[in-house]
Motif scaffolding. Structure first.
Motif, PDB file in Angstrom:
ATOM      1  N   GLU A 160       0.944  -1.289  -0.102  1.00 32.75           N
ATOM      2  CA  GLU A 160      -0.127  -0.186  -0.051  1.00 32.75           C
ATOM      3  C   GLU A 160       0.775   1.190   0.082  1.00 32.75           C
ATOM      4  OE1 GLU A 160      -3.058  -0.136  -0.619  1.00 32.75           O
ATOM      5  OE2 GLU A 160      -3.849   1.828  -0.418  1.00 32.75           O
ATOM      6  N   LYS A 163       2.786   1.875  -2.909  1.00 31.63           N
ATOM      7  CA  LYS A 163       1.745   2.489  -4.259  1.00 31.63           C
ATOM      8  C   LYS A 163       1.730   4.022  -4.105  1.00 31.63           C
ATOM      9  CE  LYS A 163      -2.277   0.370  -5.278  1.00 31.63           C
ATOM     10  NZ  LYS A 163      -3.542  -0.144  -5.131  1.00 31.63           N
TER      11      LYS A 163
ATOM     12  N   ARG B 228      -3.973   0.178 -16.934  1.00 33.85           N
ATOM     13  CA  ARG B 228      -4.316  -0.514 -15.693  1.00 33.85           C
ATOM     14  C   ARG B 228      -3.596   0.185 -14.499  1.00 33.85           C
ATOM     15  NH1 ARG B 228      -0.911  -3.804 -13.917  1.00 33.85           N
ATOM     16  NH2 ARG B 228      -1.311  -5.087 -12.273  1.00 33.85           N
ATOM     17  N   PHE B 231      -5.630   3.478 -13.898  1.00 31.41           N
ATOM     18  CA  PHE B 231      -6.529   3.233 -13.366  1.00 31.41           C
ATOM     19  C   PHE B 231      -6.457   3.139 -11.676  1.00 31.41           C
ATOM     20  CE2 PHE B 231      -9.536   0.040 -11.447  1.00 31.41           C
ATOM     21  CZ  PHE B 231     -10.926   0.721 -11.557  1.00 31.41           C
ATOM     22  N   LEU B 232      -5.273   2.176 -11.454  1.00 38.05           N
ATOM     23  CA  LEU B 232      -5.015   2.028 -10.026  1.00 38.05           C
ATOM     24  C   LEU B 232      -4.782   3.265  -9.316  1.00 38.05           C
ATOM     25  CD1 LEU B 232      -2.956  -1.621 -10.253  1.00 38.05           C
ATOM     26  CD2 LEU B 232      -4.864  -1.090  -9.176  1.00 38.05           C
ATOM     27  N   HIS B 233      -3.919   3.924 -10.120  1.00 37.96           N
ATOM     28  CA  HIS B 233      -3.490   5.349  -9.451  1.00 37.96           C
ATOM     29  C   HIS B 233      -4.685   6.355  -8.973  1.00 37.96           C
ATOM     30  CE1 HIS B 233       0.998   4.913 -10.535  1.00 37.96           C
ATOM     31  NE2 HIS B 233       0.676   4.045  -9.797  1.00 37.96           N
ATOM     32  N   GLU B 234      -5.621   6.198 -10.011  1.00 41.51           N
ATOM     33  CA  GLU B 234      -6.603   7.369  -9.774  1.00 41.51           C
ATOM     34  C   GLU B 234      -7.772   6.545  -8.726  1.00 41.51           C
ATOM     35  OE1 GLU B 234      -6.860   8.859 -14.343  1.00 41.51           O
ATOM     36  OE2 GLU B 234      -8.742   8.027 -13.382  1.00 41.51           O
ATOM     37  N   GLN B 235      -7.692   5.301  -8.571  1.00 44.37           N
ATOM     38  CA  GLN B 235      -8.554   4.580  -7.526  1.00 44.37           C
ATOM     39  C   GLN B 235      -7.766   5.214  -6.084  1.00 44.37           C
ATOM     40  OE1 GLN B 235     -11.606   3.318  -8.311  1.00 44.37           O
ATOM     41  NE2 GLN B 235     -10.987   1.889  -6.969  1.00 44.37           N
ATOM     42  N   TYR B 236      -6.410   5.213  -6.146  1.00 48.01           N
ATOM     43  CA  TYR B 236      -5.857   5.492  -4.839  1.00 48.01           C
ATOM     44  C   TYR B 236      -5.840   6.871  -4.430  1.00 48.01           C
ATOM     45  CZ  TYR B 236      -1.859   6.250  -1.665  1.00 48.01           C
ATOM     46  OH  TYR B 236      -1.203   6.609  -0.498  1.00 48.01           O
ATOM     47  N   LYS B 238      -8.763   8.483  -5.016  1.00 48.04           N
ATOM     48  CA  LYS B 238     -10.158   8.823  -5.165  1.00 48.04           C
ATOM     49  C   LYS B 238     -10.907   9.711  -4.187  1.00 48.04           C
ATOM     50  CE  LYS B 238     -12.115   4.668  -3.036  1.00 48.04           C
ATOM     51  NZ  LYS B 238     -11.085   3.692  -2.889  1.00 48.04           N
ATOM     52  N   ASN B 239     -10.074   9.712  -2.879  1.00 49.15           N
ATOM     53  CA  ASN B 239     -10.885  10.553  -1.775  1.00 49.15           C
ATOM     54  C   ASN B 239     -10.098  11.977  -1.981  1.00 49.15           C
ATOM     55  OD1 ASN B 239     -12.289   8.693  -1.024  1.00 49.15           O
ATOM     56  ND2 ASN B 239     -10.374   7.715   0.366  1.00 49.15           N
ATOM     57  N   LYS B 244      -6.581  13.900  -8.042  1.00 52.58           N
ATOM     58  CA  LYS B 244      -7.091  12.928  -9.020  1.00 52.58           C
ATOM     59  C   LYS B 244      -7.540  13.618 -10.303  1.00 52.58           C
ATOM     60  CE  LYS B 244     -10.773   9.514  -9.678  1.00 52.58           C
ATOM     61  NZ  LYS B 244     -12.195   9.682 -10.072  1.00 52.58           N
TER      62      LYS B 244
END
Lengths: 259, 259
Positions: A160, A163, B228, B231-236, B238-239, B244
């Motif tokens: 985590e 990342k 991919r 997407f993972l980075h944008e998810q990370y 998201k708050n 973002k």
């Protein structure tokens, strides 16, 4: 210690170079395209054996998968046709979890060198922070031994936090490079070049890092809410909509920080 | 040679320090707030006289207006109550045209030091490129004499090209600093700090400048169209919608460059 590095890209090449020149470990490069890997290794005069993945050493002390993120799983499966599922194995990716090796894998981990590598530009591994992840005690010791032999800075870091570092590195490295690319595009249009800005860029970076908190040393029209200058700059960029959009949206984000 | 520097900010302070320590010119600082200017000058042990604008030397060889862009015109008008309209006068702004001095002004020009200044951080002026603009031959000679005495790099540059350099500098300096600020924000959230990325940032900048064309050494998920990871980075993120959005829009611009 015998190490198999899987890959023929910039990370694999830099690791192979660093390990063979500063430690006594034996290195074998296993590649999907061994001829390409061999050409690179020859070019750098690396003391390594280069083989196809299905011909790699079955009894190495450590396997390092240094391929693009999306190829890690596939390469791992290919390796497992050749080596024991108990073999100590790591990948080098910042944004890939250790779970990529599957739930039952035991001797798996991560060796993440935090640096931007190019194939034709060798970097001293002692200058690079390595972030390690492993559960197994034996693998932990193996990884520590390797980074200590390399005289590199290192730390443990879970998937985590790794990342987070990778996302931060995209901003600090990839996006910074893109800002310099935009600057160069603007300069070239006037017959100038990014080299003109060298002292400015170096001072900016030095000041940002020394401050320990770059937002506290933010300068420029957006920082001052200098709408007149922002307007003039957007006018100047009016025929280059991509640059103009980027100028406007980053300026807006900076202004919001100081509202 | 007698020089009057008008201003008490970072540019004025750095110029006053550089000129008094490396040349034999006499420097007077004229400020709207002379007490503030005097405190700064005392702190740096500058050998200068500090006065209010309406008390400044009437017969200096050069007047340098080093104030924020939007104050230049007002300060100029204030100066004109004291000095002759024939006095040689320049401003130090990147984005302000020489026309700010009006159409009839003759002895006017620009002395633009391309650097990011802070009041409490003195920079060696020899490391900085100066861009000069002037029509009048006497003023041209005065400016050349000054930058040569400072042992600085310099070049002539008209108002239009100077604007290009200033826009480029916003990308290369202000926006780069903001990218580092974003990186730091992400890292601090995980108990880490921008210092972790120092080797990465330095290598990025060195590589970009050495390449002479930063877009040619662009790396990262957007460069590889690695959706991919993006997407993972944008998810990370998201708050943190601002981070973002910025991640998404810069990634998109990079991808468009390589379409």
């Amino acid at each position: 210690m015998k190490i198999v590095i899987v890959g023929s890209g910039a990370v694999a090449t830099n690791l192979a170079y660093g390990i063979t020149t500063t430690t006594r470990y034996q290195v074998e490069i296993a590649a999907r395209n061994p001829q390409k890997a061999k050409d690179i290794a020859d070019g750098l005069e690396l003391k390594v054996k280069v083989v196809a993945i299905n011909k790699c050493d079955k009894n190495a002390d450590l396997y390092i998968i240094a391929v693009t993120d999306k190829a890690i799983e596939e390469v791992y499966k290919e390796l497992l046709k050749r080596i024991s599922p108990e073999a100590p194995i790591v990948h080098t990716s910042g944004s890939t979890s250790v779970d990529v090796f599957g739930e039952n894998a035991r001797m798996v981990g991560v060796l993440y060198p935090l640096q931007t590598f190019s194939r034709n530009r060798i970097i001293d591994l002692r200058e690079i922070p390595f972030y390690l992840e492993a559960e197994d005690e034996h693998l932990k010791r193996t990884l520590i031994k390797l980074v200590e032999e390399l005289e590199a800075n290192w730390d443990w870091l879970d998937s985590e936090k790794r990342k987070a570092i990778h996302v931060a590195a995209v901003f600090a490295c990839n996006f910074t490079n893109f800002m310099l690319a935009c600057a160069n595009e603007i300069l070239e249009h006037e017959g100038l070049n990014i080299a003109e800005l060298k002292p400015l860029i170096e001072e900016t970076v030095t000041k940002a890092i020394e401050s320990d908190n770059p937002i506290s040393v933010q300068t420029g029209p957006a920082r001052r809410s200098d709408n007149r200058t922002i307007f003039l700059h957007e006018q100047y960029l009016k025929n280059r909509p991509d640059l103009k959009d980027l100028y406007a949206s980053i300026s807006q984000k900076i202004m919001r920080k100081f509202e």
